[in-house]
Structures are given as structure tokens and as C-alpha cells.
Design an enzyme around this catalytic site. Structure first.
Site, PDB file in Angstrom:
ATOM      1  N   CYS A   1      31.305  45.068  35.540  1.00  0.00           N
ATOM      2  CA  CYS A   1      32.398  45.363  36.483  1.00  0.00           C
ATOM      3  C   CYS A   1      33.060  44.043  36.857  1.00  0.00           C
ATOM      4  O   CYS A   1      32.945  43.061  36.103  1.00  0.00           O
ATOM      5  CB  CYS A   1      31.881  46.141  37.693  1.00  0.00           C
ATOM      6  SG  CYS A   1      30.649  45.269  38.688  1.00  0.00           S
TER       7      CYS A   1
ATOM      8  N   ARG B   1      29.336  48.111  41.389  1.00  0.00           N
ATOM      9  CA  ARG B   1      29.251  49.174  40.384  1.00  0.00           C
ATOM     10  C   ARG B   1      28.284  48.884  39.245  1.00  0.00           C
ATOM     11  O   ARG B   1      27.443  49.733  38.902  1.00  0.00           O
ATOM     12  CB  ARG B   1      30.649  49.452  39.811  1.00  0.00           C
ATOM     13  CG  ARG B   1      31.602  50.046  40.813  1.00  0.00           C
ATOM     14  CD  ARG B   1      33.038  49.979  40.320  1.00  0.00           C
ATOM     15  NE  ARG B   1      33.490  48.603  40.199  1.00  0.00           N
ATOM     16  CZ  ARG B   1      34.627  48.214  39.624  1.00  0.00           C
ATOM     17  NH1 ARG B   1      35.416  49.129  39.092  1.00  0.00           N
ATOM     18  NH2 ARG B   1      34.959  46.947  39.589  1.00  0.00           N
TER      19      ARG B   1
ATOM     20  N   ASP C   1      36.306  51.188  42.583  1.00  0.00           N
ATOM     21  CA  ASP C   1      35.534  50.081  43.146  1.00  0.00           C
ATOM     22  C   ASP C   1      35.256  50.323  44.629  1.00  0.00           C
ATOM     23  O   ASP C   1      36.174  50.270  45.459  1.00  0.00           O
ATOM     24  CB  ASP C   1      36.332  48.789  42.957  1.00  0.00           C
ATOM     25  CG  ASP C   1      35.480  47.569  43.224  1.00  0.00           C
ATOM     26  OD1 ASP C   1      34.459  47.700  43.933  1.00  0.00           O
ATOM     27  OD2 ASP C   1      35.825  46.496  42.717  1.00  0.00           O
TER      28      ASP C   1
HETATM   29  P1  4NP Z   1      32.248  45.381  41.802  1.00  0.00           P
HETATM   30  O1  4NP Z   1      33.031  45.250  43.206  1.00  0.00           O
HETATM   31  O2  4NP Z   1      33.217  44.914  40.730  1.00  0.00           O
HETATM   32  O3  4NP Z   1      31.919  46.825  41.683  1.00  0.00           O
HETATM   33  O4  4NP Z   1      31.046  44.485  41.936  1.00  0.00           O
HETATM   34  C1  4NP Z   1      33.619  44.068  43.644  1.00  0.00           C
HETATM   35  C2  4NP Z   1      32.945  43.260  44.513  1.00  0.00           C
HETATM   36  C3  4NP Z   1      33.541  42.100  44.988  1.00  0.00           C
HETATM   37  C4  4NP Z   1      34.823  41.777  44.580  1.00  0.00           C
HETATM   38  C5  4NP Z   1      35.499  42.579  43.691  1.00  0.00           C
HETATM   39  C6  4NP Z   1      34.897  43.729  43.227  1.00  0.00           C
HETATM   40  N1  4NP Z   1      35.450  40.608  45.080  1.00  0.00           N
HETATM   41  O5  4NP Z   1      36.626  40.374  44.743  1.00  0.00           O
HETATM   42  O6  4NP Z   1      34.836  39.854  45.834  1.00  0.00           O
END
Ligand code: 4NP
Length: 146
Positions: free
Chosen positions: A8, A14, A118
Site C-alpha cells: 500500500c 492496509r 485507505d
Molecule cells: P496505508 O495508509 O497506505 O494503508 O498504510 C496510509 C498511512 C499513512 C499515510 C498514507 C497512507 N501517510 O501519508 O502518512
């Protein structure tokens, strides 16, 4: 045995949950997760995601974020992205002559092109886990048929 990398953006919501959900179903498979971004490298999964996952018997506490690297194409049989942007960012790093498939997690429930939204932004951790568990069931059933 299947070797699968879940990817992800941050590797704190995710993809660690996807890794844990598939590991719960197939502890014998070689599974890992990574993020296309580097912001959270070395960190444990996001607290609210850990709490929601714990409530359904998925322990994310020992996982640590790492960034996707071009070497991952050779290390895994399949790379499973959570959304199209992840898949594009992964493809941009594909080394010449390497044919490891990059697929979306939702392909495994017949929802081609659909993202795993997300929860870092939607804040719907339970809805995200419902979808992840459905995709995990579909992936396990699909690979068992192969
Ligand atoms: P993930 O969610 O891609 O599902 O781990 C996110 C967590 C943090 C960030 C972006 C997506 N961020 O920009 O910090």
C-alpha cells in the site's frame, strides 16, 4: 507454497492488515508487506488499525513498515497492491526482464479495478478490514484452485 508481497502507500494500515489476514488463513505461506512511500519506515502499524484488527483476532503489533524496493520483484511470486496508484508506483520500479505479476487485492473478489479505500483518510477501519478479509478469502480460494 506461495510467496506474496502486499503493498500500500504507508505500510501502516492496509498492507499489514492484508498480510496478517492471509497469514491467519495460510500460516505456511511466505508473506510480507511494504509501502511505496518511506514516511513510516521502521514503525509499527497505525494504532487505530491495530485496535480494529485486534478486535477480530489479527495481531499486527510485531510488523514494521518498510519501503517497496525493485528487488521485491525477484523475491516474490505475486505482488498484491491495494489500489491502482500503488500498482502504478510499483510498476515504475520494475526491472527489465522481470515478469512478476502485480495484481489488485480486489481482483480476488471479482471487483477488478476497485481500490481498498485507505482508512488513514476514510477513518473506516472496520469497513476496510471487512473488505480485506473478503479479499483474503478470495485470494486463498483462488490460489488453492491453481
Ligand atoms: P496505508 O495508509 O497506505 O494503508 O498504510 C496510509 C498511512 C499513512 C499515510 C498514507 C497512507 N501517510 O501519508 O502518512
Amino acid at each position: 507454497m506461495s510467496s506474496i508481497l502486499f503493498v500500500c502507500l504507508g505500510n501502516i494500515c492496509r498492507s499489514p492488515a492484508a498480510e496478517a489476514a492471509v497469514r491467519q488463513r495460510r500460516p505456511d505461506w511466505d508473506l510480507d508487506s511494504a509501502g511505496t512511500g518511506s514516511w513510516h519506515v521502521g514503525k509499527a502499524p497505525y494504532g487505530p488499525m491495530q485496535d480494529a484488527a485486534n478486535a477480530r483476532g489479527l495481531d499486527l503489533s510485531k510488523l514494521r513498515a518498510r519501503q517497496f524496493a525493485p528487488e521485491d520483484f525477484a523475491r516474490f511470486e505475486v505482488i498484491v497492491a491495494m489500489d491502482e496508484q500503488n500498482a502504478e508506483d510499483i510498476e515504475a520500479l520494475r526491472p527489465d526482464g522481470v515478469h512478476t505479476p502485480v495484481v489488485l487485492f480486489t481482483d480476488h473478489i471479482g471487483e477488478d479495478g476497485m481500490p481498498v479505500p485507505d482508512p488513514y483518510y476514510t477513518r473506516d477501519f472496520d469497513g476496510c478490514l471487512d473488505l480485506i478479509e473478503a479479499c483474503a478469502d478470495g485470494l486463498v480460494a483462488g490460489l488453492a484452485r491453481d
